[in-house]
Design an enzyme around this catalytic site. Structure first.
Site, PDB file in Angstrom:
ATOM      1  N   HIS A 103       0.791  -1.290  -0.130  1.00 25.60           N
ATOM      2  CA  HIS A 103       0.037  -0.163   0.015  1.00 25.60           C
ATOM      3  C   HIS A 103       0.882   1.162   0.051  1.00 25.60           C
ATOM      4  CE1 HIS A 103      -3.769  -1.961   0.878  1.00 25.60           C
ATOM      5  NE2 HIS A 103      -3.143  -2.830   1.478  1.00 25.60           N
ATOM      6  N   LYS A 144      -8.482  13.863   4.678  1.00 26.94           N
ATOM      7  CA  LYS A 144      -7.809  12.749   4.706  1.00 26.94           C
ATOM      8  C   LYS A 144      -6.557  12.807   5.849  1.00 26.94           C
ATOM      9  CE  LYS A 144      -6.588  13.908   0.526  1.00 26.94           C
ATOM     10  NZ  LYS A 144      -6.771  12.457  -0.167  1.00 26.94           N
ATOM     11  N   ARG A 145      -5.977  11.665   6.242  1.00 28.09           N
ATOM     12  CA  ARG A 145      -4.702  11.921   7.227  1.00 28.09           C
ATOM     13  C   ARG A 145      -3.823  13.245   6.792  1.00 28.09           C
ATOM     14  NH1 ARG A 145      -4.284   8.040  11.415  1.00 28.09           N
ATOM     15  NH2 ARG A 145      -2.454   9.148  11.775  1.00 28.09           N
ATOM     16  N   LYS A 193       0.530  14.520   1.414  1.00 27.44           N
ATOM     17  CA  LYS A 193      -0.627  14.714   0.900  1.00 27.44           C
ATOM     18  C   LYS A 193      -0.973  16.454   0.550  1.00 27.44           C
ATOM     19  CE  LYS A 193      -2.545  10.848   3.433  1.00 27.44           C
ATOM     20  NZ  LYS A 193      -3.151  10.028   2.416  1.00 27.44           N
ATOM     21  N   THR A 200      -8.379   6.656  -2.040  1.00 27.76           N
ATOM     22  CA  THR A 200     -10.009   6.047  -1.948  1.00 27.76           C
ATOM     23  C   THR A 200     -10.883   7.080  -1.726  1.00 27.76           C
ATOM     24  OG1 THR A 200      -9.546   5.407   0.236  1.00 27.76           O
ATOM     25  CG2 THR A 200      -9.505   3.921  -1.597  1.00 27.76           C
ATOM     26  N   LYS A 205     -14.610   8.279  -3.471  1.00 25.80           N
ATOM     27  CA  LYS A 205     -15.809   8.585  -2.868  1.00 25.80           C
ATOM     28  C   LYS A 205     -16.697   9.857  -3.193  1.00 25.80           C
ATOM     29  CE  LYS A 205     -13.939   5.697   0.809  1.00 25.80           C
ATOM     30  NZ  LYS A 205     -12.976   5.985   2.005  1.00 25.80           N
TER      31      LYS A 205
END
Ligand code: 26W
Length: 818
Positions: free
Chosen positions: A358, A546-547, A552, A654, A658
């Site tokens: 992952h 998100k985290r 990110k 992901t 969504k």
């Protein structure tokens, strides 16, 4: 639905409340209703659950076990009702007795047994397995504390323990008689058997009981109920141990008991940064040993023949390297308990276990000090050592071309056990989670392994369950979709493609617009209730949830906000479309820079939200404690989905799927599954920007780029960085110094400045596009139409047919009421 049905159901609820809570329906609290309805669901699924496992057992079908340290399940009542076909009648009944369904469901504490993407993926997979009639189960840990609860105090993240089991959890059943003993430490003694083979005995080990708690996994409108089995650690000390011992021994026993229960005490809150803590290694072995013992006991109980047939009956998918000790553990049980020789045991193991990767972030790659493994798991260490010896010997003799890279391939190297290498060598399949990610594994990260085992590597692009992430959380949109294309899409999400026919139908688009506005209004109310910030429901809802991680790039997003703020300060009459920036993110407790970004977002929010010059054109909202149930509230209201990772760093993502499925448009980099979204919807229906993965990787080869150049030449960037450094955004000057230094003195490792200009530019296009309602809605519907590919049903079918070789096993309806 007839009134008759609803009234019957009300009767059922009130009977339930009477027996469970001892109250009449008039006395019942919201929580009583929750408990009552959950109990009805349990009654409904009980027989299906038994029938499902009986069928698997009798028909001796092949089963998959999904081993994962994380299952980010969220709440289950509403999704169980939905899958069980009871949601509508329940909603009506609850309303009729004077309660609000959503508020009733909110009494369930989120099962937050995961950090983020990897854990939520596991939960989506379970939903798809059951809904598609696949015999597949989850094995995990029943942490007493889930992922910490986040509070924000003066803009700083504070972590509180998440004791999710404080009120009875209605979905679990303790199965004390299916417990297993797990051994740690001790001595290993070798004996020769009469036949000359070797026998290993373990002495003086610390023993722990693994006690299973089963949670039903309900398929969508079918008869399948699979199992999520979560192991809890208990001490084996019996009462008599206390009685016969001295006073000091009493405390010794208590201490011992406590330290054992710690094994399933809490979930480690770090995602994507590995920490070599012994307790974490204990957790991993605990999960693996209990699960493999369980799998072998089932196999034997069901008389499926010699264990050489195991690979035809069982497949074990390991979710990242966290459960990779499954490999030596299966070897150990086959050799030491079942007396197989090495070669047979290795064949069985190697054909049974499959591994999913992952992440390629180097700081997330698990490596355990070999001394730690050796002390905690002596027998396992011997086996890993033997696997390594044989593997390296094979390399030396069969692959002379790889001789000089053996240290990079060896499972034990520089005094560490490299878990990804163990996982690759010990399994028959290695998969990445999006096309680009798998290509990077093959061409870079795991290049030499790919040369060795080209057939092992494959891609399985992630997915999400459209049942929870569309049907359940966005009732309005689902209804609308069904009105125009019928209900087929629910069983076959690819059918959403039929929406394309309506993507230019103005009446339909108007309805889609109304639903989105309604969802935004609800979120606006929620935001107001939680934060006191009034947001404009007509503004663009620009969402990043998100985290929190440097890769990110929440920082890039907040830089955009600061840029717009500066523009408006210079020119307050500037005509911009109002925007609401919505953030949700937890930082790992020890991740200093991530926490500083959270503080920055809050500081910018307090500046922007109340500045009269801004006049409400910009709002910044940080919603605390981002988790599954908060995601369910935000996603249906998103206009823009921010997926802006440094290219090559986000394995898949992901959340991108969504939000797409709920009609948001993606602003994204060419990373992870964003690329596959773009391939489907086309460039005109997505906003892509920034460096490509190849460009990023090329920069890294040459030690990065020069961030100073951008600081020197782009005055917008210079201004923002200087504002950080000079304390414009806060009372204390030093507050954001680390962010400043990281960019200018550590050369902006995540390319925030490099992608700044294209990011601003793409957002200008977003703004223009948003002004044209019809085209915007057309893009939105196009995204929904193509989102069917990202249903985890598709992903699971691919795993089932390509990796697991698993058949669907429909469960028969009960012949008579049992
Ligand atoms: C050992 C510490 C640790 C803990 C968790 C390292 C790494 C992890 C996970 C691999 C982090 C994770 O959740 N990865 C995410 O997995 C998702 C599901 O495949 C992907 O969509 C995300 O891109 C990936 O970051």
């Amino acid at each position: 639905m007839t009134n008759h049905h609803v009234d019957d159901f009300i009767k059922r609820i009130s009977d339930k409340i009477e027996t469970v809570s001892g109250k009449t329906i008039d006395e019942a609290s919201e929580r009583d209703v929750y408990v009552g309805v959950a109990s009805i669901v349990n009654d409904e699924i009980k027989h299906k659950w038994i029938r499902t496992s009986d069928t698997y057992e009798k028909e001796k079908v092949k089963q998959v076990y999904y081993l994962s340290m994380e299952f980010l399940v969220g709440r289950l009542l509403e999704s169980n009702l939905l899958n069980g076909g009871l949601l509508d009648v329940t909603n009506e009944a609850i309303k009729k007795i004077g309660f609000e369904p959503k508020r009733v469901y909110a009494h369930e504490h989120d099962a937050g047994l995961g950090n983020g993407g990897l854990g939520r993926l596991a939960a989506c997979f379970l939903d798809s397995l059951a809904s598609l009639n696949y015999p597949g189960h989850g094995c995990g840990i029943r942490y007493r504390y889930g992922l910490f609860e986040q509070r924000i105090i003066h803009g700083h993240q504070i972590e509180l323990p998440d004791y999710w089991l404080k009120e009875d959890y209605p979905w679990e059943t303790r199965k004390g008689d299916e417990s297993f003993k797990i051994h740690f430490r001790g001595d290993v003694h070798m004996h020769k058997r009469i036949d000359g083979s070797l026998e290993f005995r373990y002495e003086n080990t610390d023993q722990v009981m693994a006690v299973p708690y089963d949670i039903p996994v309900v398929g969508y409108k079918n008869e399948t109920v699979n199992t999520l089995r979560l192991w809890s650690a208990e001490s084996i000390t019996r009462e008599k141990d206390y009685l016969t011992s001295q006073q000091s021994q009493y405390y010794h026993h208590l201490d011992h008991k406590h330290s054992i229960e710690q094994i399933s005490g809490f979930l480690y809150p770090d995602d994507s940064s590995y920490e070599g803590k012994e307790l974490r290694l204990k957790q991993q072995y605990f999960l693996v040993s209990a699960s493999i013992q369980h799998i072998l006991r089932q196999y034997k109980k069901q008389q499926r023949g010699p264990l050489t047939n195991l690979p035809e009956h069982v497949v074990i998918q390991i979710n990242d390297t966290h459960p990779s000790l499954a490999i030596p553990e299966l070897m150990r049980l086959l050799m030491d308990d079942e007396h197989y020789g090495w070669d047979d045991a290795w064949k069985i193991t190697n054909k049974t276990i499959a591994y999913t990767n992952h992440t390629t972030l180097s700081e997330a790659l698990e490596k355990w000090p070999k001394t730690m493994v050796e002390r905690l798991l002596p027998r396992i260490y011997m086996i890993i050592n033997e696997i390594n010896e044989r593997f390296c010997r094979g390399l030396w003799f069969d692959h002379p071309e790889l001789r000089n890279v053996i240290p990079e391939l060896a499972i034990i190297a520089d005094d560490q056990v490299h878990m990804a290498r163990l996982a690759i060598v010990g399994s028959f399949s290695v998969n990445g989670v999006a096309r680009l990610h798998t290509e990077i594994l093959k061409k870079k990260e795991m290049k030499n392994f790919y040369c060795l085992f080209p057939d092992r590597f494959n891609n399985k692009t992630n997915g999400i369950t459209h049942r929870r992430w569309l049907l359940q959380i966005n009732r309005g949109l689902s209804r609308l979709i069904t009105e125009v294309i019928g209900t087929n899409w629910i069983q076959r999400p690819n059918q959403l493609i039929s929406l394309l026919r309506y993507s230019k139908d103005s009446a339909f688009l108007e309805e889609v617009d109304k639903v989105k506005l309604h969802n935004k209004r609800e979120l606006a109310q929620f935001i107001y209730d939680r934060t006191g910030i009034a947001v404009d429901e007509y503004s663009i809802f620009d969402v990043q949830i998100k985290r929190l991680h440097e890769y990110k790039r929440q920082l890039l997003n907040i830089f955009h906000v600061i840029y717009l703020y500066n523009e408006l300060k210079d020119n307050p009459t500037l005509d911009i479309t109002p925007r609401t920036f919505i953030f949700g993110a937890k930082a790992a407790p020890s991740y200093h820079l991530a926490k500083e970004v959270i503080k920055l977002i809050h500081t910018v929010a307090s500046l922007v939200n109340y500045d009269p010059d801004i006049a409400g054109k910009l709002k910044v909202v940080f919603l605390e404690n981002y988790n599954v149930s908060l995601a369910e509230k935000i996603i249906p209201a998103a206009d823009i989905s921010e997926q802006i990772s440094t290219a090559s760093k986000e394995a898949s993502g992901t959340g991108n799927m969504k939000m797409m499925m709920n009609g948001a448009l993606t602003v994204g980099t060419m990373d992870g599954a964003n690329i596959e979204i773009r391939d489907l919807v086309g460039d005109q229906h997505i906003f892509m920007f920034g460096l490509t993965a190849d460009e990023v990787l090329a920069y890294y080869e040459y030690g990065g780029y020069n961030a100073r150049d951008i600081y020197n030449t782009d005055e917008r960037v210079r201004r923002i960085l200087n504002q950080l450094n000079e304390g414009v955004f806060g009372s204390q000057e030093i507050e954001f110094k680390d962010i400043y230094y990281n960019i200018l003195y550590h050369n902006d490792p995540y390319f925030v400045l490099k992608d700044f200009d294209p990011y601003i530019e793409i957002h200008e296009l977003v703004e223009q596009a948003y002004r044209d309602r019809t085209t915007w809605l057309n893009k939105s519907v196009t995204n929904i139409a193509y989102s069917g590919k990202f249903s985890s049903d598709r992903t699971i079918q691919e795993y089932a047919s390509k990796i697991w070789k698993l058949n669907q096993v429909p469960i028969n309806k009960a012949t008579d009421e049992q």
